[in-house]
Design a protein around this motif. Structure first.
Motif, PDB file in Angstrom:
ATOM      1  N   PRO A 184      -7.517   3.862 -12.848  1.00  0.00           N
ATOM      2  CA  PRO A 184      -6.531   4.896 -12.518  1.00  0.00           C
ATOM      3  C   PRO A 184      -6.805   5.465 -11.121  1.00  0.00           C
ATOM      4  O   PRO A 184      -7.953   5.682 -10.739  1.00  0.00           O
ATOM      5  CB  PRO A 184      -6.737   5.949 -13.610  1.00  0.00           C
ATOM      6  N   LEU A 185      -5.740   5.690 -10.372  1.00  0.00           N
ATOM      7  CA  LEU A 185      -5.828   6.140  -8.987  1.00  0.00           C
ATOM      8  C   LEU A 185      -5.339   7.576  -8.845  1.00  0.00           C
ATOM      9  O   LEU A 185      -4.566   8.059  -9.676  1.00  0.00           O
ATOM     10  CB  LEU A 185      -4.998   5.222  -8.091  1.00  0.00           C
ATOM     11  N   THR A 186      -5.783   8.219  -7.766  1.00  0.00           N
ATOM     12  CA  THR A 186      -5.336   9.573  -7.449  1.00  0.00           C
ATOM     13  C   THR A 186      -4.803   9.597  -6.022  1.00  0.00           C
ATOM     14  O   THR A 186      -4.948   8.627  -5.276  1.00  0.00           O
ATOM     15  CB  THR A 186      -6.486  10.594  -7.580  1.00  0.00           C
ATOM     16  N   ALA A 187      -4.246  10.717  -5.624  1.00  0.00           N
ATOM     17  CA  ALA A 187      -3.748  10.863  -4.255  1.00  0.00           C
ATOM     18  C   ALA A 187      -4.865  10.665  -3.242  1.00  0.00           C
ATOM     19  O   ALA A 187      -4.616  10.219  -2.120  1.00  0.00           O
ATOM     20  CB  ALA A 187      -3.095  12.229  -4.082  1.00  0.00           C
ATOM     21  N   ALA A 188      -6.105  10.946  -3.619  1.00  0.00           N
ATOM     22  CA  ALA A 188      -7.242  10.752  -2.706  1.00  0.00           C
ATOM     23  C   ALA A 188      -7.375   9.295  -2.279  1.00  0.00           C
ATOM     24  O   ALA A 188      -7.847   9.018  -1.176  1.00  0.00           O
ATOM     25  CB  ALA A 188      -8.529  11.241  -3.362  1.00  0.00           C
ATOM     26  N   ASP A 189      -6.937   8.353  -3.112  1.00  0.00           N
ATOM     27  CA  ASP A 189      -6.994   6.939  -2.766  1.00  0.00           C
ATOM     28  C   ASP A 189      -6.029   6.590  -1.630  1.00  0.00           C
ATOM     29  O   ASP A 189      -6.142   5.523  -1.029  1.00  0.00           O
ATOM     30  CB  ASP A 189      -6.688   6.073  -3.991  1.00  0.00           C
ATOM     31  N   TYR A 190      -5.083   7.480  -1.356  1.00  0.00           N
ATOM     32  CA  TYR A 190      -4.079   7.242  -0.311  1.00  0.00           C
ATOM     33  C   TYR A 190      -4.106   8.329   0.762  1.00  0.00           C
ATOM     34  O   TYR A 190      -3.228   8.394   1.611  1.00  0.00           O
ATOM     35  CB  TYR A 190      -2.684   7.120  -0.945  1.00  0.00           C
ATOM     36  N   ARG A 191      -5.136   9.167   0.740  1.00  0.00           N
ATOM     37  CA  ARG A 191      -5.258  10.282   1.695  1.00  0.00           C
ATOM     38  C   ARG A 191      -5.145   9.843   3.152  1.00  0.00           C
ATOM     39  O   ARG A 191      -4.527  10.533   3.944  1.00  0.00           O
ATOM     40  CB  ARG A 191      -6.561  11.043   1.449  1.00  0.00           C
ATOM     41  N   PRO A 192      -5.706   8.673   3.555  1.00  0.00           N
ATOM     42  CA  PRO A 192      -5.557   8.266   4.956  1.00  0.00           C
ATOM     43  C   PRO A 192      -4.098   8.093   5.397  1.00  0.00           C
ATOM     44  O   PRO A 192      -3.810   8.095   6.590  1.00  0.00           O
ATOM     45  CB  PRO A 192      -6.311   6.937   5.035  1.00  0.00           C
TER      46      PRO A 192
ATOM     47  N   ARG B 183      -5.247  -0.021  -2.297  1.00  0.00           N
ATOM     48  CA  ARG B 183      -5.480   1.373  -1.905  1.00  0.00           C
ATOM     49  C   ARG B 183      -5.407   1.460  -0.392  1.00  0.00           C
ATOM     50  O   ARG B 183      -5.393   0.441   0.301  1.00  0.00           O
ATOM     51  CB  ARG B 183      -6.838   1.840  -2.414  1.00  0.00           C
ATOM     52  N   ALA B 184      -5.396   2.643   0.149  1.00  0.00           N
ATOM     53  CA  ALA B 184      -5.250   2.842   1.585  1.00  0.00           C
ATOM     54  C   ALA B 184      -6.392   2.235   2.388  1.00  0.00           C
ATOM     55  O   ALA B 184      -6.205   1.845   3.533  1.00  0.00           O
ATOM     56  CB  ALA B 184      -5.129   4.332   1.905  1.00  0.00           C
ATOM     57  N   ASP B 185      -7.584   2.110   1.799  1.00  0.00           N
ATOM     58  CA  ASP B 185      -8.719   1.562   2.539  1.00  0.00           C
ATOM     59  C   ASP B 185      -8.756   0.038   2.538  1.00  0.00           C
ATOM     60  O   ASP B 185      -9.685  -0.575   3.051  1.00  0.00           O
ATOM     61  CB  ASP B 185     -10.040   2.123   2.003  1.00  0.00           C
ATOM     62  N   GLY B 186      -7.731  -0.599   1.946  1.00  0.00           N
ATOM     63  CA  GLY B 186      -7.656  -2.053   1.923  1.00  0.00           C
ATOM     64  C   GLY B 186      -8.250  -2.681   0.679  1.00  0.00           C
ATOM     65  O   GLY B 186      -8.065  -3.866   0.434  1.00  0.00           O
ATOM     66  N   SER B 187      -8.968  -1.915  -0.110  1.00  0.00           N
ATOM     67  CA  SER B 187      -9.526  -2.445  -1.358  1.00  0.00           C
ATOM     68  C   SER B 187      -8.448  -2.437  -2.436  1.00  0.00           C
ATOM     69  O   SER B 187      -7.383  -1.848  -2.258  1.00  0.00           O
ATOM     70  CB  SER B 187     -10.728  -1.605  -1.796  1.00  0.00           C
ATOM     71  N   VAL B 188      -8.727  -3.104  -3.538  1.00  0.00           N
ATOM     72  CA  VAL B 188      -7.819  -3.079  -4.687  1.00  0.00           C
ATOM     73  C   VAL B 188      -8.571  -2.507  -5.875  1.00  0.00           C
ATOM     74  O   VAL B 188      -9.793  -2.607  -5.961  1.00  0.00           O
ATOM     75  CB  VAL B 188      -7.245  -4.479  -5.026  1.00  0.00           C
TER      76      VAL B 188
ATOM     77  N   VAL C 210       0.847  -1.188   0.000  1.00  0.00           N
ATOM     78  CA  VAL C 210       0.000   0.000   0.000  1.00  0.00           C
ATOM     79  C   VAL C 210       0.882   1.238   0.000  1.00  0.00           C
ATOM     80  O   VAL C 210       0.667   2.179  -0.780  1.00  0.00           O
ATOM     81  CB  VAL C 210      -0.961   0.008   1.212  1.00  0.00           C
ATOM     82  N   LEU C 211       1.901   1.257   0.845  1.00  0.00           N
ATOM     83  CA  LEU C 211       2.813   2.408   0.890  1.00  0.00           C
ATOM     84  C   LEU C 211       3.582   2.559  -0.413  1.00  0.00           C
ATOM     85  O   LEU C 211       3.758   3.675  -0.906  1.00  0.00           O
ATOM     86  CB  LEU C 211       3.781   2.271   2.070  1.00  0.00           C
ATOM     87  N   ALA C 212       4.032   1.449  -0.991  1.00  0.00           N
ATOM     88  CA  ALA C 212       4.809   1.514  -2.236  1.00  0.00           C
ATOM     89  C   ALA C 212       3.970   2.087  -3.375  1.00  0.00           C
ATOM     90  O   ALA C 212       4.397   3.023  -4.071  1.00  0.00           O
ATOM     91  CB  ALA C 212       5.339   0.129  -2.596  1.00  0.00           C
ATOM     92  N   PHE C 213       2.772   1.542  -3.579  1.00  0.00           N
ATOM     93  CA  PHE C 213       1.921   2.072  -4.643  1.00  0.00           C
ATOM     94  C   PHE C 213       1.473   3.492  -4.312  1.00  0.00           C
ATOM     95  O   PHE C 213       1.368   4.344  -5.195  1.00  0.00           O
ATOM     96  CB  PHE C 213       0.724   1.152  -4.902  1.00  0.00           C
ATOM     97  N   GLY C 214       1.231   3.768  -3.039  1.00  0.00           N
ATOM     98  CA  GLY C 214       0.879   5.126  -2.616  1.00  0.00           C
ATOM     99  C   GLY C 214       1.981   6.118  -2.920  1.00  0.00           C
ATOM    100  O   GLY C 214       1.709   7.248  -3.339  1.00  0.00           O
ATOM    101  N   GLN C 215       3.244   5.704  -2.727  1.00  0.00           N
ATOM    102  CA  GLN C 215       4.370   6.591  -3.055  1.00  0.00           C
ATOM    103  C   GLN C 215       4.338   6.982  -4.526  1.00  0.00           C
ATOM    104  O   GLN C 215       4.528   8.151  -4.869  1.00  0.00           O
ATOM    105  CB  GLN C 215       5.701   5.898  -2.750  1.00  0.00           C
TER     106      GLN C 215
END
Length: 187
Positions: A175-183, A166-171, A134-139
């Motif tokens: 396409p993802l945005t920073a909002a997907d990792y906001r937590p 994603r940060a909420d545990g879902s996959v 999660v952290l790696a993809f979030g980076q």
């Protein structure tokens, strides 16, 4: 004499009445202009000497922290990603920043089409949603979407969309945005 004074005022009123926006009988479709919208004034990251911020998201205390390195010009998306993969510099490491990328995500490269950066991943483990994944993809997502030319980030492996955590545990394979990792970002 009163008519002479009234005539210029009446003429001005008639001319001004004709300067309005024409009224349509029915609503009409307004199309978006081609190309990207310019960045609003005052949001530029350029220094007075022309240097810009190259944004990175690194790991700090099980979360993500944004760092801007001052560079002469923002590199292309692939070069930016390679700089992220190199990890924090020595000063950033001394300030407590780290990376979850090595050994977690093997990146083959990135391209930009429209506002979507597509990151090709050669090997991504089991995609089990482990915290380091999660952290790696979030980076990656948070770093690239900080750029003015990137709206979202998609991942693919062997040419196929790749589901990433994603940060909420879902996959998601979308396409993802920073909002997907906001937590994971500090408030």
């Amino acid at each position: 004499m009163t008519a002479r004074r009234l005539l210029p005022a009446l003429l001005a009123a008639v001319l001004l009445a004709g300067c309005g926006v024409p009224v349509d009988d029915e609503p009409r479709l307004v199309r978006e202009p081609p190309g990207r919208f310019p960045t609003p004034a005052g949001t530029s990251t350029a220094d007075p000497d022309g240097r810009v911020g190259e944004p990175f998201c690194f790991v700090r205390d099980e979360g993500l922290a944004v760092v801007n390195r001052r560079v002469d010009g923002l590199p292309g998306v692939d070069a930016h990603l390679q700089h992220l993969l190199a990890g924090p510099d020595s000063a950033e490491r001394r300030s407590g920043l780290a990376t979850a990328l090595p050994g977690t995500v093997v990146v083959a490269g990135a391209t930009l089409t429209g506002g979507v950066a597509t990151v090709d991943v050669r090997q991504a483990g089991q995609e089990a949603g482990r915290n380091d994944e999660v952290l790696a993809f979030g980076q990656i997502v948070c770093s690239l979407t900080q750029r003015p030319d990137v709206d979202s980030v998609a991942f693919r492996r062997d040419g196929q969309p790749l589901e990433v955590p994603r940060a909420d545990g879902s996959v998601s394979a979308l396409p993802l945005t920073a909002a997907d990792y906001r937590p994971l970002m500090p408030r």
